[in-house]
Structures are given as C-alpha cells and as structure tokens.
Design an enzyme around this catalytic site. Structure first.
Site, PDB file in Angstrom:
ATOM      1  N   ASN A 246      22.982  12.062 -39.456  1.00 58.37           N
ATOM      2  CA  ASN A 246      23.382  11.531 -38.158  1.00 58.37           C
ATOM      3  C   ASN A 246      22.126  11.396 -37.312  1.00 58.37           C
ATOM      4  O   ASN A 246      21.409  12.378 -37.110  1.00 58.37           O
ATOM      5  CB  ASN A 246      24.392  12.471 -37.489  1.00 58.37           C
ATOM      6  CG  ASN A 246      25.683  12.588 -38.282  1.00 58.37           C
ATOM      7  OD1 ASN A 246      26.150  11.603 -38.851  1.00 58.37           O
ATOM      8  ND2 ASN A 246      26.249  13.783 -38.347  1.00 58.37           N
TER       9      ASN A 246
ATOM     10  N   GLN B  69      24.706  13.521 -34.004  1.00 54.34           N
ATOM     11  CA  GLN B  69      23.668  14.528 -34.255  1.00 54.34           C
ATOM     12  C   GLN B  69      23.719  15.612 -33.179  1.00 54.34           C
ATOM     13  O   GLN B  69      23.646  15.318 -31.978  1.00 54.34           O
ATOM     14  CB  GLN B  69      22.271  13.880 -34.267  1.00 54.34           C
ATOM     15  CG  GLN B  69      21.182  14.892 -34.622  1.00 54.34           C
ATOM     16  CD  GLN B  69      19.796  14.274 -34.744  1.00 54.34           C
ATOM     17  OE1 GLN B  69      19.580  13.101 -34.412  1.00 54.34           O
ATOM     18  NE2 GLN B  69      18.848  15.057 -35.222  1.00 54.34           N
TER      19      GLN B  69
ATOM     20  N   HIS C 102      18.182  16.416 -40.801  1.00 50.09           N
ATOM     21  CA  HIS C 102      18.946  17.089 -41.855  1.00 50.09           C
ATOM     22  C   HIS C 102      19.872  16.093 -42.517  1.00 50.09           C
ATOM     23  O   HIS C 102      20.354  15.151 -41.892  1.00 50.09           O
ATOM     24  CB  HIS C 102      19.738  18.288 -41.306  1.00 50.09           C
ATOM     25  CG  HIS C 102      20.578  17.975 -40.103  1.00 50.09           C
ATOM     26  ND1 HIS C 102      20.052  17.879 -38.838  1.00 50.09           N
ATOM     27  CD2 HIS C 102      21.906  17.748 -39.973  1.00 50.09           C
ATOM     28  CE1 HIS C 102      21.007  17.598 -37.971  1.00 50.09           C
ATOM     29  NE2 HIS C 102      22.155  17.500 -38.644  1.00 50.09           N
TER      30      HIS C 102
HETATM   31  P1  AMP Z   1      24.750  17.259 -36.999  1.00 54.37           P
HETATM   32  O1  AMP Z   1      25.983  17.291 -36.132  1.00 54.37           O
HETATM   33  O2  AMP Z   1      24.669  16.085 -37.907  1.00 54.37           O
HETATM   34  O3  AMP Z   1      23.499  17.457 -36.163  1.00 54.37           O
HETATM   35  O4  AMP Z   1      24.864  18.501 -37.962  1.00 54.37           O
HETATM   36  C1  AMP Z   1      24.456  19.771 -37.597  1.00 54.37           C
HETATM   37  C2  AMP Z   1      25.138  20.709 -38.529  1.00 54.37           C
HETATM   38  O5  AMP Z   1      24.461  21.942 -38.496  1.00 54.37           O
HETATM   39  C3  AMP Z   1      26.601  20.998 -38.206  1.00 54.37           C
HETATM   40  O6  AMP Z   1      27.398  20.626 -39.326  1.00 54.37           O
HETATM   41  C4  AMP Z   1      26.625  22.498 -37.950  1.00 54.37           C
HETATM   42  O7  AMP Z   1      27.791  23.107 -38.443  1.00 54.37           O
HETATM   43  C5  AMP Z   1      25.381  22.964 -38.687  1.00 54.37           C
HETATM   44  N1  AMP Z   1      24.748  24.165 -38.178  1.00 54.37           N
HETATM   45  C6  AMP Z   1      24.364  24.437 -36.915  1.00 54.37           C
HETATM   46  N2  AMP Z   1      23.739  25.634 -36.848  1.00 54.37           N
HETATM   47  C7  AMP Z   1      23.734  26.124 -38.112  1.00 54.37           C
HETATM   48  C8  AMP Z   1      23.235  27.314 -38.696  1.00 54.37           C
HETATM   49  N3  AMP Z   1      22.615  28.252 -37.971  1.00 54.37           N
HETATM   50  N4  AMP Z   1      23.389  27.490 -40.022  1.00 54.37           N
HETATM   51  C9  AMP Z   1      24.014  26.553 -40.765  1.00 54.37           C
HETATM   52  N5  AMP Z   1      24.501  25.400 -40.273  1.00 54.37           N
HETATM   53  C10 AMP Z   1      24.370  25.183 -38.965  1.00 54.37           C
END
Ligand code: AMP
Length: 111
Positions: free
Chosen positions: A84, A91, A97
């Site tokens: 994203n 995002q 990521h």
């Molecule tokens: P996005 O919304 O594409 O930025 O995805 C961010 C992702 O990171 C989401 O699916 C969250 O659940 C995940 N996330 C946020 N903090 C952590 C963390 N500390 N460990 C693992 N996943 C995380």
C-alpha cells in the site's frame, strides 16, 4: 520520529520473525487478514515504494524473490503480494512493506 519497522529490523522491537538476511526481514503481521499474513520489509528505511530509486533496484528484486521462497516454504500455491503506497491506498506504517497473504479467497479488484 522512530520507525516501528526499523525497530523490528534491528531487533529492538519484538516480532514473530520468519526470515531475515542482510537486506530483508519477514515477520508475521500483528493483525492478520488471512490465515497466512507475513510482512516483508527492507532493513533500509524507505518510506514507501514511491520513495525508492534506481539504487534500490537489486533490493526490490531481492524482496520479490524472498517472497517467492517464503511462499514455497509455506507451501502456498496461491498467494497475494501487495504494498500500500500512501494513506489513501491504506498505508498505515511509513516503512516500505509487502504483505504476503494466503489461505483464503481474495477478491479482485482489491477493495
Ligand atoms: P499497511 O496498512 O499497508 O501500512 O500495513 C501495516 C501492517 O503492519 C498492518 O497490517 C498491521 O497489522 C501491521 N503491523 C503494525 N505494527 C506491527 C507490528 N509491531 N508487528 C507486526 N505487524 C504490525
């Protein structure tokens, strides 16, 4: 500002680590949206794909191949790999990521 994914990459923030090498780290998403939901990140802080440049060519290719290897390792035949880019695209963490997701049916176009 501190970056949570940089913390995961350097080990100062706990995660369920799945894979790491000199350039890439993969770990389980904290809030999984599919039976398998991993995140692949570069150790280098790049806020989003649109911030990557020519110097990141090998790194970006490497991430894709790590995703392929993890899909093989987890025996995933069908999977979705998505990034994203920007708040409007969903995002929420400003460190590049890729979501590697599998184990359920995915709709297209993505919502
Ligand atoms: P996005 O919304 O594409 O930025 O995805 C961010 C992702 O990171 C989401 O699916 C969250 O659940 C995940 N996330 C946020 N903090 C952590 C963390 N500390 N460990 C693992 N996943 C995380």
């Amino acid at each position: 500002m501190t970056c949570i994914f940089c913390g995961i990459a350097d080990g100062s923030v706990k995660s369920q680590l799945i894979y790491e090498d000199d350039h890439v780290v993969a770990f389980k998403d904290l809030n999984p949206q599919a039976p398998t939901h991993l995140l692949l990140i570069p150790r280098k802080h790049i806020a989003r794909l649109s911030e990557a440049d020519e110097q990141d060519t090998a790194l970006l290719g490497h991430i894709l191949l790590v995703a392929k290897k993890l899909a093989q390792q987890f025996d995933l035949k069908d999977f979705r790999l998505v990034t994203n880019n920007g708040k409007g695209a969903g995002q929420s963490v400003d460190h590049l990521h890729f979501h590697l997701m599998a184990g359920r049916r995915f709709l297209w176009p993505a919502g």
